[in-house]
Scaffold this motif. Structure first.
Motif, PDB file in Angstrom:
ATOM      1  N   TYR A  99       0.813  -1.232   0.000  1.00  0.00           N
ATOM      2  CA  TYR A  99       0.000   0.000   0.000  1.00  0.00           C
ATOM      3  C   TYR A  99       0.840   1.272   0.000  1.00  0.00           C
ATOM      4  N   GLN A 100       2.137   1.141  -0.294  1.00  0.00           N
ATOM      5  CA  GLN A 100       3.022   2.306  -0.298  1.00  0.00           C
ATOM      6  C   GLN A 100       2.411   3.470  -1.093  1.00  0.00           C
ATOM      7  N   GLY A 101       2.364   4.648  -0.497  1.00  0.00           N
ATOM      8  CA  GLY A 101       1.883   5.835  -1.210  1.00  0.00           C
ATOM      9  C   GLY A 101       0.367   5.971  -1.266  1.00  0.00           C
ATOM     10  N   ARG A 102      -0.350   5.030  -0.624  1.00  0.00           N
ATOM     11  CA  ARG A 102      -1.822   5.117  -0.651  1.00  0.00           C
ATOM     12  C   ARG A 102      -2.376   5.367   0.739  1.00  0.00           C
ATOM     13  N   GLU A 103      -3.554   5.964   0.742  1.00  0.00           N
ATOM     14  CA  GLU A 103      -4.257   6.159   2.012  1.00  0.00           C
ATOM     15  C   GLU A 103      -5.182   4.961   2.198  1.00  0.00           C
ATOM     16  N   ILE A 104      -5.285   4.420   3.408  1.00  0.00           N
ATOM     17  CA  ILE A 104      -6.182   3.271   3.577  1.00  0.00           C
ATOM     18  C   ILE A 104      -7.228   3.508   4.671  1.00  0.00           C
ATOM     19  N   VAL A 105      -8.341   2.812   4.494  1.00  0.00           N
ATOM     20  CA  VAL A 105      -9.335   2.734   5.568  1.00  0.00           C
ATOM     21  C   VAL A 105      -9.162   1.344   6.182  1.00  0.00           C
ATOM     22  N   ALA A 106      -8.771   1.305   7.447  1.00  0.00           N
ATOM     23  CA  ALA A 106      -8.569   0.032   8.143  1.00  0.00           C
ATOM     24  C   ALA A 106      -9.785  -0.210   9.032  1.00  0.00           C
ATOM     25  N   ILE A 107     -10.451  -1.346   8.799  1.00  0.00           N
ATOM     26  CA  ILE A 107     -11.667  -1.630   9.566  1.00  0.00           C
ATOM     27  C   ILE A 107     -11.410  -2.784  10.531  1.00  0.00           C
ATOM     28  N   LYS A 138       2.523  -0.686  13.565  1.00  0.00           N
ATOM     29  CA  LYS A 138       3.740  -0.983  12.795  1.00  0.00           C
ATOM     30  C   LYS A 138       3.657  -0.431  11.375  1.00  0.00           C
ATOM     31  N   LEU A 139       2.542   0.208  11.018  1.00  0.00           N
ATOM     32  CA  LEU A 139       2.385   0.722   9.654  1.00  0.00           C
ATOM     33  C   LEU A 139       2.708   2.214   9.603  1.00  0.00           C
ATOM     34  N   ASP A 140       3.461   2.587   8.563  1.00  0.00           N
ATOM     35  CA  ASP A 140       3.749   4.001   8.354  1.00  0.00           C
ATOM     36  C   ASP A 140       3.003   4.428   7.091  1.00  0.00           C
ATOM     37  N   LEU A 141       1.686   4.544   7.219  1.00  0.00           N
ATOM     38  CA  LEU A 141       0.803   4.903   6.091  1.00  0.00           C
ATOM     39  C   LEU A 141      -0.283   5.823   6.644  1.00  0.00           C
ATOM     40  N   PRO A 142      -0.882   6.675   5.785  1.00  0.00           N
ATOM     41  CA  PRO A 142      -2.032   7.453   6.256  1.00  0.00           C
ATOM     42  C   PRO A 142      -3.250   6.527   6.403  1.00  0.00           C
TER      43      PRO A 142
END
Ligand code: IMP
Length: 181
Positions: A35-43, A59-63
């Protein structure tokens, strides 16, 4: 799944806290790469996934937008009926979003199958599932699970967020209850 009634109350370790840590770091690094470079919705599917969810997310470095979905699938029964009730819905529209669903355990697959159909109807750009545990021998429907922590046997497990009759969620490992003799 085997019936956990008539079990002794002292759990045995199935997956230690150390093994959980290691595997969670591996899963987080897979997700990070995908998912590098993407914004995610984590449910997070409540309640059993809350510890797994927070350990992976840290542990994730993502938006990331965090959402919580409450479902009740078993009622008073030990075996899934396939009738799933949404007890808490998410707030965020999912249209055109990259969504990852976090589940504690896929047993028959009926709960996950219902949730995925429900979420797909909201037209996300992508939808993947991350499950800590899967019980392949118990599966009754085919459901896609892109990230799997561990495959286990049909034994009923507890700990690391998962309960039996409301107990054991705080155990730092995944355990099981042996039958009483
Ligand atoms: P399924 O619909 O049969 O796949 O059931 C999925 C749900 O049942 C999971 O999200 C858990 O909440 C619960 N569940 C299934 N097996 C276990 C177990 O061994 N321990 C604790 N909860 C379980």
């Amino acid at each position: 799944m085997s019936n956990p009634a008539n079990r002794s109350s002292e759990p045995k370790v199935l997956i230690s806290a150390e093994k959980l840590d290691e595997r969670i770091a591996e899963i987080a690094s897979e997700i990070q790469n995908d998912y590098q470079g993407r914004e995610i919705v984590a449910i997070c599917v409540l309640k059993g996934s809350f510890i797994f969810f927070s350990d992976v997310l840290r542990k994730l470095d993502l938006p990331i937008h965090c959402e919580f979905l409450g479902v009740s699938s078993y009622g008073d029964k030990k075996v899934s009926s396939g009738e799933v009730k949404v007890t808490l819905d998410i707030n965020e529209p999912l249209e055109n979003k990259h969504v990852i669903l976090f589940e504690d355990i896929v047993d028959s697959g009926l709960t996950l199958s219902y949730i995925l159909a429900n979420l797909r109807a909201r037209r996300p750009a992508s939808l993947k599932t991350c499950a800590l545990l899967m019980k392949p021998e118990s599966m009754r429907v085919e459901v896609p699970v892109e990230y799997v922590g561990f495959k286990i046997g049909p034994e009923f497990v507890i700990g690391y967020g998962m309960d039996y009759a409301g107990k054991y969620r705080g155990l730092p490992y995944i355990g099981y209850l042996e039958p009483e003799h």
